[in-house]
Design an enzyme around this catalytic site. Structure first.
Site, PDB file in Angstrom:
ATOM      1  N   GLU A 277      -3.646   6.320   8.724  1.00  0.00           N
ATOM      2  CA  GLU A 277      -4.591   7.015   7.866  1.00  0.00           C
ATOM      3  C   GLU A 277      -5.712   7.612   8.703  1.00  0.00           C
ATOM      4  O   GLU A 277      -6.112   7.040   9.720  1.00  0.00           O
ATOM      5  CB  GLU A 277      -5.221   6.065   6.847  1.00  0.00           C
ATOM      6  CG  GLU A 277      -4.419   5.848   5.597  1.00  0.00           C
ATOM      7  CD  GLU A 277      -5.179   5.028   4.572  1.00  0.00           C
ATOM      8  OE1 GLU A 277      -4.652   4.900   3.455  1.00  0.00           O
ATOM      9  OE2 GLU A 277      -6.275   4.512   4.872  1.00  0.00           O
TER      10      GLU A 277
ATOM     11  N   HIS B  69     -14.850  -6.372   7.224  1.00  0.00           N
ATOM     12  CA  HIS B  69     -14.138  -5.677   6.144  1.00  0.00           C
ATOM     13  C   HIS B  69     -14.118  -6.475   4.848  1.00  0.00           C
ATOM     14  O   HIS B  69     -13.302  -6.187   3.965  1.00  0.00           O
ATOM     15  CB  HIS B  69     -12.699  -5.326   6.563  1.00  0.00           C
ATOM     16  CG  HIS B  69     -12.614  -4.476   7.786  1.00  0.00           C
ATOM     17  ND1 HIS B  69     -12.971  -3.150   7.806  1.00  0.00           N
ATOM     18  CD2 HIS B  69     -12.233  -4.780   9.062  1.00  0.00           C
ATOM     19  CE1 HIS B  69     -12.810  -2.662   9.024  1.00  0.00           C
ATOM     20  NE2 HIS B  69     -12.369  -3.622   9.805  1.00  0.00           N
TER      21      HIS B  69
ATOM     22  N   ARG C  50      -5.735  -8.390  -9.834  1.00  0.00           N
ATOM     23  CA  ARG C  50      -6.315  -9.685 -10.221  1.00  0.00           C
ATOM     24  C   ARG C  50      -7.765  -9.474 -10.619  1.00  0.00           C
ATOM     25  O   ARG C  50      -8.285  -8.369 -10.536  1.00  0.00           O
ATOM     26  CB  ARG C  50      -6.256 -10.655  -9.041  1.00  0.00           C
ATOM     27  CG  ARG C  50      -6.914 -10.080  -7.786  1.00  0.00           C
ATOM     28  CD  ARG C  50      -7.045 -11.091  -6.676  1.00  0.00           C
ATOM     29  NE  ARG C  50      -7.372 -10.483  -5.407  1.00  0.00           N
ATOM     30  CZ  ARG C  50      -8.579 -10.087  -5.022  1.00  0.00           C
ATOM     31  NH1 ARG C  50      -9.606 -10.217  -5.857  1.00  0.00           N
ATOM     32  NH2 ARG C  50      -8.789  -9.550  -3.841  1.00  0.00           N
TER      33      ARG C  50
ATOM     34  N   LYS D   8       0.816  -1.221   0.000  1.00  0.00           N
ATOM     35  CA  LYS D   8       0.000   0.000   0.000  1.00  0.00           C
ATOM     36  C   LYS D   8       0.846   1.267   0.000  1.00  0.00           C
ATOM     37  O   LYS D   8       0.459   2.288  -0.580  1.00  0.00           O
ATOM     38  CB  LYS D   8      -0.959  -0.016   1.194  1.00  0.00           C
ATOM     39  CG  LYS D   8      -2.056  -1.074   1.083  1.00  0.00           C
ATOM     40  CD  LYS D   8      -2.985  -1.009   2.278  1.00  0.00           C
ATOM     41  CE  LYS D   8      -4.167  -1.965   2.127  1.00  0.00           C
ATOM     42  NZ  LYS D   8      -3.764  -3.368   2.072  1.00  0.00           N
TER      43      LYS D   8
END
Length: 503
Positions: free
Chosen positions: A202, A237, A294, A118
């Site tokens: 974040e 999630h 993907r 990330k």
């Protein structure tokens, strides 16, 4: 041009069968692999050839890249499609496939590595001015320094694993007092799950919607986006219900997010099918999250609204063909929904369930698609993801797609295990979902196990009937339709009697 003549699918279940079918339509010979637990699986019987690669555990079978490459050499395979999960985003495996002289139906290992982390993904997209969630752009391990950054960003914040996914290595911190403990827990979980303890900070976006954009790129520098998917109905999630298009995006916002997704793909010279994920806040500001390198589980909804076969497009790109269309050629037609039918018990915190599919009858009729890998009488293995099927419906508009999904849920007969079918019915008849006024907190805000209790089937049926009636009678006023729920006294259908055990 690199013509693929024999394709090995390095996966199992519904996605293996999905890829095999497209390959067969293209005249490509197919090879399936399987573990000892999947000896009688549908994908094994469907492929032209099938080879056992090991015991049930994934680490001894589906994750054994060396065994898979040996099968390719033995059977004269010239290409591998990884599906999703397992080795699909393993850059080392993609590189080994390339070094063996085979075609990997997917992006380059370099693109996987860049977008698989990330933090490196954030660095890569900076040059394109992609909106990013406020926070750190680099891994951080110094706790005092991290505390200062967290205070600058403002609580609540998320501490996230750089190599993370599926909610692993992610911790929410509400105030400075719990920061140090949660940061250490995030690091420990990241090391355990990914072998990489790098974490970053974040800002926590309140009331977020999870919007993702499908992209396609070829080896000639052409990249397009195939519009968005709304993926905000999640548990742990992870997505449970997806739809395309989103009910909240305007044409202008769709174009902006689509261009950003194309730029993200361009930042890593992406080829094949990929997905760029964004958070959309309650003021319709959007932020880049990550790129999945993907094919996504929810790709069928994009196929339904575009008329494209994404697996065939992947194969064509892998053969070196240019995309046969430009962005201007692509349009949205209709609306599609997907419910992931998991062997899980929504009344018990969505815990996986195992057992035998005593009854298994798929729904049929207009606008209904079922991607699965099971038959009646088969066992749900404990070794793999508990998804049984993807139930997809398509309609001229959102109201018709929802109505067809509710009908399909009623027709879908599954006994012997608990599933998420009842949960899907609950979501699709809830005023928040029908009106489009929902976010990733839907389960926390609206769902309790008691809502699915089978003790009052008449009431549940009445709710379904009311929502159907409202949707079909008022296409232009979804919020008003959602608030209308006065239909009562509906008889319990035969489908529901079967599933609820009512006689």
């Amino acid at each position: 041009m690199k013509k693929i003549t024999k394709l090995l699918v390095a996966n199992r279940g519904e996605i293996a069968l999905r890829v095999l079918r497209s390959a067969k339509e293209m005249g490509i010979a197919t090879v399936a692999i399987y573990s000892e637990a999947d000896r009688n699986a549908l994908h094994v019987r469907y492929a032209d050839e099938a080879v056992c690669v090991g015991p049930p555990a994934s680490k001894d079978s589906y994750l054994r890249g060396d065994k898979i490459l040996a099968v390719c050499k033995e059977l004269g395979v010239d290409a591998i499609h990884p599906g999703y999960g397992f080795l699909s985003e393993n850059a080392g495996f993609a590189r080994a496939v390339r070094e063996a002289g085979l075609i990997f139906v997917g992006p380059s290992p370099e693109a996987m590595e860049m977008m698989g982390d990330k933090l490196s993904a954030k660095q890569a997209v900076k040059a394109y001015n992609i909106p990013l969630v406020p926070g750190t752009d680099e891994a951080i391990s110094d706790v005092p320094a991290a505390k200062l950054i967290a205070q600058e960003v403002g609580f609540p914040i998320l501490i996230k694993a750089s190599a993370g996914g599926g909610g692993k290595g992610m911790r929410m911190v509400h105030n400075i007092d719990e920061f140090e403990e949660q940061m250490q827990l995030a690091i420990n979980e990241a090391v355990s799950a990914f072998g990489n303890g790098a974490v970053f900070i974040e800002k926590f976006v309140t009331g977020p919607r999870h919007i993702e954009i499908q992209v396609l790129g070829d080896e000639h520098g052409h990249i397009v986006h195939l519009f968005e998917r709304e993926c905000s109905i999640q548990r742990r999630h992870q997505k449970v219900i997806e739809e395309a298009p989103s009910s909240v995006l305007t044409p202008e916002l769709r174009a902006q997010m689509g261009q950003c997704a194309v730029d993200v793909a361009r930042a890593c010279a992406y080829t094949g099918a990929g997905t760029v994920e964004f958070l959309l806040d309650d003021k319709h500001n959007f932020y880049f999250l990550e790129m999945n390198t993907r094919l996504q589980v929810e790709h069928p909804v994009t196929e339904q609204i575009t008329g494209l076969d994404l697996v065939k497009e992947q194969i064509r790109v892998a053969q070196g063909e240019p995309l046969a269309f430009s962005q201007a050629d692509l349009t949205i037609t209709g609306h599609a929904l997907e419910l992931r039918v998991y062997a899980e018990d929504p009344q018990n915190n969505f815990l996986p369930d195992i057992g035998t599919l005593t009854t298994y009858v798929r729904p049929q009729g207009p606008g209904v698609r079922v991607d699965d890998g099971f038959e009646q009488g088969m066992d749900i293995p404990i070794y793999y993801d508990p998804m049984i099927a993807k139930l997809v419906t398509f309609g001229a508009d959102r109201a018709e797609a929802i109505a067809r999904m509710l009908r399909a849920i009623e027709e879908y007969q599954i006994t012997g295990i608990e599933t998420t079918l009842g949960f899907g019915r609950y979501v699709l008849t809830h005023p928040a979902f029908v009106s489009g006024d929902f976010d990733t907190n839907f389960i926390k805000d609206h769902f309790t196990p008691a809502t699915l209790a089978p003790s009052a089937p008449d009431e549940a049926t009445a709710k379904v009937a009311a929502a159907l009636g409202a949707l079909l009678l008022s296409e232009k006023k979804p919020k008003a339709a959602a608030a209308t729920g006065e239909t009562a006294g509906a008889e319990v259908s035969g489908w529901r009697r079967n599933r609820l055990g009512v006689r």
